[in-house]
Design an enzyme around this catalytic site. Structure first.
Site, PDB file in Angstrom:
ATOM      1  N   HIS A 231     -79.750 -74.359  41.585  1.00  0.00           N
ATOM      2  CA  HIS A 231     -78.828 -74.390  40.447  1.00  0.00           C
ATOM      3  C   HIS A 231     -79.563 -74.667  39.141  1.00  0.00           C
ATOM      4  O   HIS A 231     -79.184 -74.145  38.084  1.00  0.00           O
ATOM      5  CB  HIS A 231     -77.768 -75.471  40.659  1.00  0.00           C
ATOM      6  CG  HIS A 231     -76.700 -75.115  41.628  1.00  0.00           C
ATOM      7  ND1 HIS A 231     -76.905 -75.103  42.985  1.00  0.00           N
ATOM      8  CD2 HIS A 231     -75.396 -74.779  41.437  1.00  0.00           C
ATOM      9  CE1 HIS A 231     -75.769 -74.756  43.594  1.00  0.00           C
ATOM     10  NE2 HIS A 231     -74.843 -74.553  42.683  1.00  0.00           N
ATOM     11  N   ASP A 254     -72.527 -80.840  45.155  1.00  0.00           N
ATOM     12  CA  ASP A 254     -71.702 -79.627  45.125  1.00  0.00           C
ATOM     13  C   ASP A 254     -71.814 -78.898  46.472  1.00  0.00           C
ATOM     14  O   ASP A 254     -71.741 -77.678  46.545  1.00  0.00           O
ATOM     15  CB  ASP A 254     -72.110 -78.710  43.968  1.00  0.00           C
ATOM     16  CG  ASP A 254     -71.109 -77.604  43.686  1.00  0.00           C
ATOM     17  OD1 ASP A 254     -69.951 -77.710  44.137  1.00  0.00           O
ATOM     18  OD2 ASP A 254     -71.485 -76.612  43.017  1.00  0.00           O
TER      19      ASP A 254
END
Length: 360
Positions: A231, A254
């Protein structure tokens, strides 16, 4: 009970021991003996959808309990159960179904990542379930809901953010196509968290700073950062952490149900996900679909990116605990706080996890 090692405290690493009395830290004592193990506060994850082959996103309490247990084994002693954009009925049923998990301490509450998000920046969120902010819906979801992610540019979003704040629910800004000014309006309305900053929002530009700069530069915002090397490039992670300081940066996973599982086919919010080489992507368009991260791996990634141990521990535990209003209870290794801790090897691998004074 005494747990010996190099103790990571705010601003320092101190050889010594943590003395435990029941579920509470009685004292932290320094001594000069040589210790190889590292003791850090139990990790606090504000944003997690599942792991170990189990998910929070379907509202199934047995599945959710197993997802929480998976992450507990990786050092996460406090966490929110994050749902993705969903029909209202599923959201309502999950609030009711997960009440025993909140009461039992397996989760600290629910995070709704959506459905009040930008269709242009929905990422792996199911576009079929996106809709405008609704205070009527939100008013039927109070109780165990601790955080809601919302795009501030949507009609009615600022009123919804104000309503969330008035009801002691954290308003987070994310999955947004807002301008810099629209994000500031959301912050002025009461938002206090940036959802996985840099992801699910336009990139910053020197003539249009957008959400990234607005969130990083706002003193009242804690910025979630997915430290998995996917990410965020480590350079971006380091830049963001230096821009905010450890008091305004929170490592999150996440994670989806594929965390800790083999590569293959999975599902998120009714959409097919393919995991290859630990990267989860929507099968239909390749959008990143959450992560396969655990908080111990995020901690290692942050240290590898250049953060010292006290800073990484603050980002993984102390700051997110404060976001949840739990700083007086947990998130640091200090006398009087809850005995949540993780014993790590020299290479930062989990050896043991303690929650409320008991090894798990």
């Amino acid at each position: 009970m005494k747990v010996h090692g190099r103790i990571v405290r705010p601003g320092a690493v101190v050889p010594g021991y943590v003395e435990i009395d029941g579920p509470t830290i009685l004292d932290v004592t320094a001594d000069e003996s040589d210790k190889s193990d590292l003791i850090v506060p139990g990790f606090v994850d504000l944003h997690c959808h599942g792991g170990g082959g189990h998910t929070f996103t379907r509202g199934n309490v047995e599945d959710a309990a197993k997802a929480a247990a998976f992450h507990l084994a990786h050092g996460t002693t406090t966490m929110l159960a994050s749902l993705v954009s969903s029909p209202f009925e599923l959201m309502r049923d999950a609030v009711q179904a997960y009440a025993p998990l909140v009461e039992g301490g397996q989760i600290a509450g629910i995070h709704f990542e959506g459905p009040y998000l930008s269709s242009a920046r929905c990422g792996a969120q199911n576009p079929d379930f996106l809709r405008g902010p609704s205070i009527d819906e939100l008013s039927q979801l109070v109780g165990n809901v601790r955080m809601v992610t919302i795009a501030p540019e949507l009609p009615g979003a600022l009123d919804a953010i104000k309503w969330l704040g008035a009801n002691k629910i954290i308003a987070a800004i994310g999955h947004t196509d807002a301008t810099y000014e629209q994000v500031l309006a959301g912050i002025n309305a009461g938002a206090t968290v940036g959802t996985h900053v840099f992801n699910g929002m336009p990139p910053m530009h020197h003539r249009e700073p957008g959400p990234v700069v607005a969130l990083l530069d706002s003193p009242g915002i804690v910025c979630e950062l997915v430290a998995d090397g996917i990410h965020l490039h480590d350079g971006t992670l380091r830049f963001a952490g230096h821009a905010t300081g450890p008091d305004r940066a929170a490592l999150i996973t996440d994670a989806m149900d594929a965390a800790g599982m083999p590569d293959g086919d999975y599902e998120l919010g009714g959409q097919a996900v393919t995991v290859a080489d630990r990267v989860a992507r929507l099968t239909r368009n390749g959008s990143i679909a959450g992560s396969t991260l655990t908080m111990d791996a995020a901690f290692r990634q942050a240290v590898g990116a250049g953060f010292d141990l006290p800073t990484a521990a603050a980002m993984a535990a102390t700051t997110p605990a404060r976001v949840l209003g739990l700083a007086d209870e947990l998130g640091a290794l200090e006398a009087g706080l809850r005995a949540d801790l993780v014993v790590l090897s020299e290479d930062l691998r989990v050896k043991r996890v303690m929650r409320q004074g008991a090894w798990v």
